[in-house]
Design a protein around this motif. Structure first.
Motif, PDB file in Angstrom:
ATOM      1  N   ASP A  27       0.823  -1.212   0.000  1.00 34.20           N
ATOM      2  CA  ASP A  27       0.000   0.000   0.000  1.00 34.20           C
ATOM      3  C   ASP A  27       0.857   1.261   0.000  1.00 34.20           C
ATOM      4  OD1 ASP A  27       1.010  -0.328   2.513  1.00 34.20           O
ATOM      5  OD2 ASP A  27      -0.836   0.181   3.581  1.00 34.20           O
ATOM      6  N   ARG A  28       2.118   1.121  -0.448  1.00 32.13           N
ATOM      7  CA  ARG A  28       3.028   2.266  -0.540  1.00 32.13           C
ATOM      8  C   ARG A  28       3.570   2.352  -1.957  1.00 32.13           C
ATOM      9  NH1 ARG A  28       2.697   5.254   4.305  1.00 32.13           N
ATOM     10  NH2 ARG A  28       2.105   3.738   5.914  1.00 32.13           N
ATOM     11  N   PRO A  29       2.778   2.798  -2.919  1.00 31.53           N
ATOM     12  CA  PRO A  29       3.228   2.764  -4.324  1.00 31.53           C
ATOM     13  C   PRO A  29       4.461   3.615  -4.594  1.00 31.53           C
ATOM     14  CG  PRO A  29       1.188   4.031  -4.074  1.00 31.53           C
ATOM     15  CD  PRO A  29       1.416   3.331  -2.770  1.00 31.53           C
ATOM     16  N   ALA A  30       4.624   4.717  -3.857  1.00 32.63           N
ATOM     17  CA  ALA A  30       5.810   5.552  -4.092  1.00 32.63           C
ATOM     18  C   ALA A  30       7.080   4.801  -3.771  1.00 32.63           C
ATOM     19  CB  ALA A  30       5.726   6.828  -3.247  1.00 32.63           C
ATOM     20  N   ALA A  31       7.026   3.927  -2.760  1.00 34.49           N
ATOM     21  CA  ALA A  31       8.204   3.155  -2.375  1.00 34.49           C
ATOM     22  C   ALA A  31       8.315   1.857  -3.163  1.00 34.49           C
ATOM     23  CB  ALA A  31       8.163   2.854  -0.876  1.00 34.49           C
ATOM     24  N   ALA A  32       7.179   1.227  -3.457  1.00 31.40           N
ATOM     25  CA  ALA A  32       7.214  -0.064  -4.153  1.00 31.40           C
ATOM     26  C   ALA A  32       7.663   0.072  -5.599  1.00 31.40           C
ATOM     27  CB  ALA A  32       5.835  -0.717  -4.097  1.00 31.40           C
ATOM     28  N   ARG A  33       7.281   1.166  -6.260  1.00 29.25           N
ATOM     29  CA  ARG A  33       7.712   1.441  -7.639  1.00 29.25           C
ATOM     30  C   ARG A  33       7.488   0.244  -8.564  1.00 29.25           C
ATOM     31  NH1 ARG A  33      10.648   6.199  -8.001  1.00 29.25           N
ATOM     32  NH2 ARG A  33      11.258   7.079  -6.007  1.00 29.25           N
ATOM     33  N   GLY A  34       6.274  -0.281  -8.532  1.00 31.08           N
ATOM     34  CA  GLY A  34       5.926  -1.353  -9.447  1.00 31.08           C
ATOM     35  C   GLY A  34       6.473  -2.709  -9.074  1.00 31.08           C
ATOM     36  N   MET A  35       6.843  -2.910  -7.827  1.00 32.02           N
ATOM     37  CA  MET A  35       7.407  -4.195  -7.394  1.00 32.02           C
ATOM     38  C   MET A  35       6.404  -5.330  -7.639  1.00 32.02           C
ATOM     39  SD  MET A  35       8.699  -5.276  -3.571  1.00 32.02           S
ATOM     40  CE  MET A  35       9.982  -4.014  -3.544  1.00 32.02           C
ATOM     41  N   ASP A  36       6.904  -6.443  -8.165  1.00 32.77           N
ATOM     42  CA  ASP A  36       6.095  -7.639  -8.361  1.00 32.77           C
ATOM     43  C   ASP A  36       6.218  -8.482  -7.089  1.00 32.77           C
ATOM     44  OD1 ASP A  36       5.173 -10.236  -9.013  1.00 32.77           O
ATOM     45  OD2 ASP A  36       5.556  -9.879 -11.142  1.00 32.77           O
ATOM     46  N   PHE A  37       5.193  -8.434  -6.242  1.00 31.12           N
ATOM     47  CA  PHE A  37       5.278  -9.103  -4.944  1.00 31.12           C
ATOM     48  C   PHE A  37       5.242 -10.619  -5.083  1.00 31.12           C
ATOM     49  CE2 PHE A  37       3.862  -4.811  -3.914  1.00 31.12           C
ATOM     50  CZ  PHE A  37       4.732  -4.491  -2.876  1.00 31.12           C
ATOM     51  N   GLY A  38       4.611 -11.120  -6.142  1.00 27.40           N
ATOM     52  CA  GLY A  38       4.635 -12.553  -6.376  1.00 27.40           C
ATOM     53  C   GLY A  38       6.039 -13.054  -6.632  1.00 27.40           C
ATOM     54  N   LYS A  39       6.778 -12.352  -7.496  1.00 23.42           N
ATOM     55  CA  LYS A  39       8.159 -12.741  -7.764  1.00 23.42           C
ATOM     56  C   LYS A  39       9.046 -12.521  -6.541  1.00 23.42           C
ATOM     57  CE  LYS A  39       8.105 -12.153 -12.781  1.00 23.42           C
ATOM     58  NZ  LYS A  39       8.675 -11.447 -13.946  1.00 23.42           N
ATOM     59  N   LEU A  40       8.747 -11.478  -5.765  1.00 26.23           N
ATOM     60  CA  LEU A  40       9.502 -11.263  -4.535  1.00 26.23           C
ATOM     61  C   LEU A  40       9.373 -12.478  -3.621  1.00 26.23           C
ATOM     62  CD1 LEU A  40      11.061  -9.544  -2.457  1.00 26.23           C
ATOM     63  CD2 LEU A  40       8.857  -8.600  -1.740  1.00 26.23           C
ATOM     64  N   MET A  41       8.160 -12.995  -3.448  1.00 28.23           N
ATOM     65  CA  MET A  41       7.965 -14.151  -2.575  1.00 28.23           C
ATOM     66  C   MET A  41       8.628 -15.412  -3.148  1.00 28.23           C
ATOM     67  SD  MET A  41       6.581 -13.216   0.198  1.00 28.23           S
ATOM     68  CE  MET A  41       7.529 -11.700   0.040  1.00 28.23           C
ATOM     69  N   GLU A  42       8.699 -15.510  -4.483  1.00 31.66           N
ATOM     70  CA  GLU A  42       9.429 -16.634  -5.076  1.00 31.66           C
ATOM     71  C   GLU A  42      10.907 -16.587  -4.671  1.00 31.66           C
ATOM     72  OE1 GLU A  42       8.947 -16.680  -9.276  1.00 31.66           O
ATOM     73  OE2 GLU A  42       6.757 -16.908  -9.201  1.00 31.66           O
ATOM     74  N   HIS A  60      17.589   7.575   1.567  1.00 33.60           N
ATOM     75  CA  HIS A  60      16.868   7.845   0.323  1.00 33.60           C
ATOM     76  C   HIS A  60      15.430   8.262   0.624  1.00 33.60           C
ATOM     77  CE1 HIS A  60      15.252   7.260  -3.682  1.00 33.60           C
ATOM     78  NE2 HIS A  60      14.426   6.347  -3.221  1.00 33.60           N
ATOM     79  N   ARG A  61      14.892   9.184  -0.168  1.00 34.76           N
ATOM     80  CA  ARG A  61      13.494   9.594  -0.057  1.00 34.76           C
ATOM     81  C   ARG A  61      12.702   9.036  -1.229  1.00 34.76           C
ATOM     82  NH1 ARG A  61      16.474  11.718   3.989  1.00 34.76           N
ATOM     83  NH2 ARG A  61      15.337  13.222   5.230  1.00 34.76           N
ATOM     84  N   ASP A  62      11.721   8.191  -0.945  1.00 30.93           N
ATOM     85  CA  ASP A  62      10.906   7.617  -2.015  1.00 30.93           C
ATOM     86  C   ASP A  62       9.986   8.648  -2.638  1.00 30.93           C
ATOM     87  OD1 ASP A  62      11.582   4.657  -1.795  1.00 30.93           O
ATOM     88  OD2 ASP A  62      11.002   5.128   0.255  1.00 30.93           O
ATOM     89  N   TYR A  63       9.650   9.687  -1.884  1.00 35.76           N
ATOM     90  CA  TYR A  63       8.687  10.663  -2.402  1.00 35.76           C
ATOM     91  C   TYR A  63       9.333  11.737  -3.267  1.00 35.76           C
ATOM     92  CZ  TYR A  63      10.155  13.890   1.348  1.00 35.76           C
ATOM     93  OH  TYR A  63      10.877  14.722   2.167  1.00 35.76           O
ATOM     94  N   GLN A  64      10.658  11.734  -3.379  1.00 33.04           N
ATOM     95  CA  GLN A  64      11.333  12.716  -4.206  1.00 33.04           C
ATOM     96  C   GLN A  64      11.682  12.115  -5.562  1.00 33.04           C
ATOM     97  OE1 GLN A  64      14.688  13.957  -1.801  1.00 33.04           O
ATOM     98  NE2 GLN A  64      13.584  15.752  -1.077  1.00 33.04           N
ATOM     99  N   ARG A  65      11.389  12.841  -6.613  1.00 34.72           N
ATOM    100  CA  ARG A  65      11.653  12.348  -7.965  1.00 34.72           C
ATOM    101  C   ARG A  65      13.138  12.278  -8.236  1.00 34.72           C
ATOM    102  NH1 ARG A  65       8.359  14.961 -12.808  1.00 34.72           N
ATOM    103  NH2 ARG A  65       6.762  13.799 -11.710  1.00 34.72           N
ATOM    104  N   ARG A  66      13.890  13.235  -7.732  1.00 37.52           N
ATOM    105  CA  ARG A  66      15.332  13.229  -7.936  1.00 37.52           C
ATOM    106  C   ARG A  66      16.017  13.658  -6.649  1.00 37.52           C
ATOM    107  NH1 ARG A  66      16.945  18.641  -9.615  1.00 37.52           N
ATOM    108  NH2 ARG A  66      15.128  19.947  -9.988  1.00 37.52           N
TER     109      ARG A  66
END
Length: 825
Positions: free
Chosen positions: A472-487, A557-563
């Motif tokens: 539930d943190r899309p700014a930090a997850a950045r499209g992470m595939d949680f299924g592959k993470l658990m694999e 690192h700040r996930d909410y900052q673009r650069r």
């Protein structure tokens, strides 16, 4: 204004830049160096630029508005600003660009250190419309060199390579009396910087450089001059006529003719190759005029450039437009053919390696091979490095190999084999090694076999949300595939933990069938075993002046900052701390290319008469930086949990805690249960050091509670416990027991910490977790109180912790203590 004559006159011409002008003006007016005048020139802009300038002038008396009666162009608008300037130095800033924070202070300090040169050249970064910033590719030309060298101030003859820089007016500061004496002015037309910059550099008797990004050069998606199709690009020929007339008028500069001729030819080539600059009907004229200039200004005996540049120059000289474009087309075809060939080769190589890996998996597992990696192949580091070293000590029959790229090969100790990521040897090792150790996950393409043992060490105690908690943190997850993470998690046999808090988090956010090893953090073992002589050698190697208090600044690192954007003005902090302190700046490894102090990795930045800043971002072993530092300054970096083992002062700078927690999430409120005093603003941070709160009794009490909670197992034998359990198969009950906190003796800080009197520090709070300072007057607190490092960490009394933070009881009770080698302070 600080005095009758301002230090800087910043001249900002504005024409049709209303979306960007407010940012531009604010970037100047919000500088921490305030001795300036801002001359904003409205070049009769048809949009709201004039109104924006007037509004700024109404709010700040340093703004001097100038409104031209008709559009004069960029060059003449700058001239109007020069006529009204009163400052010692002139700076130019285009209305759609911005000054980087702290730039004017850095420029002023550099001018003072180099004896008021006539010209100071500084660096810039291109900022794309997407927000991505890329530093000038020729930044190495601006390195200062030896601070004691006479080449700190020079003529262009001594450093002619500066002509390779972008020839613009806004990356320099000019002494106004020099400009007035020489009568320099901008001509009309496009490319007006060319007949300004070349004469200025060729004429200046004293030039200095500043190795710092001071201007953010905006690359507009639409509307920029260089992206506009216009016949006015033909103005470039008249501008070079002006440059060569200037040379002709000054015979003493005639030796520069070959260099300027080559720059002219290169410039013509850039314009000819740029798509969309020249209208179709102007292209033939451009080549005719380029050929005429080539013939007119080519020096006798001029060297012929090598390769395709020779042919491009010849075709420009002949004005052969069709042949020139044919050559460019052939170059593009060659590049595309090469790209297709490389793509085909890469595909064939991937298929061959996949087949190779499948074949290797059919061979027996090699019981004598252990493979290690860390930080996505960024060299020999972290817990895997400490474990690998202990494997070679306790299990010499095992062969070890380390996965890393050539740029980090120098970090490997002698005798450790290097595996190149993606090579055949790499896939062979992953297929056959008995032991696999990493602080991140191995590649998704790896398939763990029966008989292989995978140890996941992680790389820090979690304060921020990790694993499944990022769903539930899309700014930090950045499209992470949680299924592959658990694999990947399912491949783990062991998960290393440094404390109970970490164990509870890992087992919840990475749920699988692995075994948790509550053995401590192996990379922290060195804190208990290092000697004072080793610390002294480390400090000397890093360049820390003897006798100064070294403060390691390690932001996360700040996930909410673009650069990347620095959270602290480190130069201001260094000035405030004074000459008795050295600030070691280590940016997060995500930002290796961007440093917080605008000096190349490993370089020093002196703050004149005040302090010193060392950029240590490129130092691979963070535990060595911890050993060298007498105190840690951080925000929410997990490094605080490691550094607490040294029992040295820690300061938390939580200026954006609410934003960070909202974007990333946190497992507890670090400002409520910190390892030391907390600041919320830069002024509060400076005040903490001014009155000694950073190393006072309250700081020690907070640190003791923090250590009791998060450092139960880091006694110097964590790596040994891991090796004996995982690699040697010893039972848990027979492993070395944990040494209690009260009996540990980490290596002491190099400097007996003393609070220096900091001049002109404003009164202010130290933050929510700061010390109680009501017991004594502020003046007495500045009188030079000594904060001696404790000789030994006292046994921590039970401390109440917030309900959101689990108590730090061991996962399993350790065996009774055995005598442990200790070293008196």
């Amino acid at each position: 204004m600080g005095c009758a004559v301002p230090r800087f006159s910043v001249i900002v011409p504005a024409y049709e830049v209303q979306p960007y002008l407010n940012d531009c003006l604010r970037s100047v007016l919000e500088q921490d160096f305030t001795d300036l005048e801002l001359i904003a020139v409205d070049d009769h802009s048809p949009d709201a630029c004039g109104a924006i300038i007037d509004e700024a002038a109404a709010c700040d008396p340093r703004v001097r508005p100038v409104h031209l009666p008709e559009n004069a162009g960029l060059g003449r608008a700058r001239n109007a600003g020069i006529r009204r300037a009163t400052g010692d130095y002139l700076l130019f800033l285009d209305g759609d660009d911005t000054l980087a924070p702290g730039s004017l202070r850095a420029i002023a300090d550099r001018l003072a250190r180099t004896g008021e040169p006539q010209v100071l050249v500084f660096d810039y970064a291109r900022v794309d419309w997407t927000g991505e910033a890329v530093r000038n590719v020729r930044a190495e030309l601006l390195r200062h060199g030896d601070p004691e060298s006479a080449r700190q101030v020079f003529r262009l003859d001594q450093r002619p390579e500066l002509l390779r820089l972008l020839m613009v007016a806004w990356n320099k500061a000019y002494r106004r009396d020099f400009v007035r004496k020489e009568g320099f002015a901008f001509p009309p037309g496009f490319y007006e910087d060319t007949p300004w910059t070349f004469p200025v550099l060729l004429t200046a008797e004293s030039i200095a450089v500043l190795d710092r990004v001071c201007v953010h050069y905006r690359q507009r998606r639409r509307g920029g001059i260089l992206r506009t199709t216009s016949r006015r690009h033909l103005d470039v020929f008249e501008q070079y006529d002006r440059v060569f007339r200037f040379l002709d008028a000054r015979p003493g500069l005639a030796h520069w003719r070959p260099a300027l001729f080559q720059r002219m030819v290169d410039h013509f080539g850039v314009i000819a190759a740029a798509p969309g600059r020249l209208p179709v009907r102007a292209r033939a004229e451009f080549f005719r005029r380029a050929g005429a200039h080539h013939r007119r200004y080519r020096p006798l005996g001029a060297a012929t450039p090598p390769g395709r540049a020779r042919w491009r120059g010849l075709l420009l000289r002949l004005g052969a437009r069709r042949a020139y474009h044919l050559l460019r087309g052939a170059d593009r075809l060659r590049r595309r053919t090469a790209e297709c060939g490389l793509t085909a080769y890469a595909g064939a190589r991937r298929a061959a390696l996949w087949l190779h890996y499948r074949v290797q998996r059919c061979r027996p597992v090699d019981p004598g091979l252990a493979v290690f990696a860390a930080y996505w192949h960024r060299g020999y580091a972290c817990h895997p490095a400490a474990i690998e070293a202990k494997v070679r000590e306790l299990a010499p029959g095992l062969r070890t190999a380390w996965i890393t790229t050539p740029e980090y090969a120098h970090t490997l100790p002698p005798g450790v084999r290097r595996l190149h990521p993606g090579s055949a040897a790499y896939w062979t090792a992953l297929a056959r090694a008995r032991f696999l150790v990493n602080n991140v996950n191995f590649t998704q393409g790896m398939r763990k076999r029966p008989g292989q043992i995978h140890l996941q060490t992680h790389h820090g105690t979690p304060l921020k949300h990790m694993g499944l908690d990022l769903r539930d943190r899309p700014a930090a997850a950045r499209g992470m595939d949680f299924g592959k993470l658990m694999e990947r998690v399912d491949r783990w046999d062991y998960s290393l933990s440094a404390n109970r808090h970490t164990t509870l988090v890992w087992e919840r956010v990475y749920p699988s069938g692995y075994t948790t090893l509550p053995y401590g953090a192996p990379r922290n073992d060195v804190f208990q075993h290092a000697t004072e002589d080793e610390v002294a050698r480390l400090r000397a190697r890093l360049g820390i002046p003897a006798g100064t208090v070294a403060v390691l600044y390690a932001p996360t690192h700040r996930d909410y900052q673009r650069r990347y954007a620095p959270r602290l003005d480190v130069e201001r902090v260094a000035r405030a701390l004074g000459p008795g302190f050295t600030l070691l700046v280590r940016t997060h490894y995500f930002h290796a290319a961007a440093t917080g102090v605008a000096s190349p990795t490993g370089r020093a930045l002196d703050v004149p008469g005040h302090g010193r800043v060392l950029d240590v971002s490129g130092h691979g072993r963070v535990e060595e930086l911890c050993l060298a530092a007498d105190a840690l300054l951080t925000d929410y970096s997990s490094l605080m949990f490691d550094y607490a083992n040294l029992d040295r002062p820690i300061v938390i700078h939580a200026d954006d805690w609410d934003a960070y927690r909202a974007a990333r999430g946190a497992y507890f409120d670090i400002t409520a249960a910190p390892p030391g005093p907390v600041s919320r603003t830069e002024d509060e941070l400076i005040a903490l050091f001014a009155d000694g709160a950073w190393c006072g009794p309250r700081s020690a009490a907070l640190r003791a509670a923090f250590r009791a909670r998060f450092c139960p197992y880091d006694d110097g034998r964590a790596a040994e416990r891991v090796v004996r359990r995982v690699f040697l198969g010893e039972r848990h009950a027979l492993l070395p027991p944990v040494v209690p906190l009260a009996e540990r003796r980490p290596v002491p800080a190099a400097v007996a910490v003393a609070v220096r009197t900091l001049p002109n520090v404003p009164d202010g709070p130290a933050g929510p977790a700061g010390p109680d300072r009501s017991a004594e007057p502020r003046a007495a607190r500045r009188a030079g109180v000594v904060c001696a490092a404790p000789a030994a960490a006292p046994a921590a009394a039970p401390v109440a912790t917030p309900a959101t933070a689990p108590a730090n009881a061991p996962v399993s009770a350790p065996a009774p203590s055995l005598p442990h080698r200790s070293r008196p302070h």
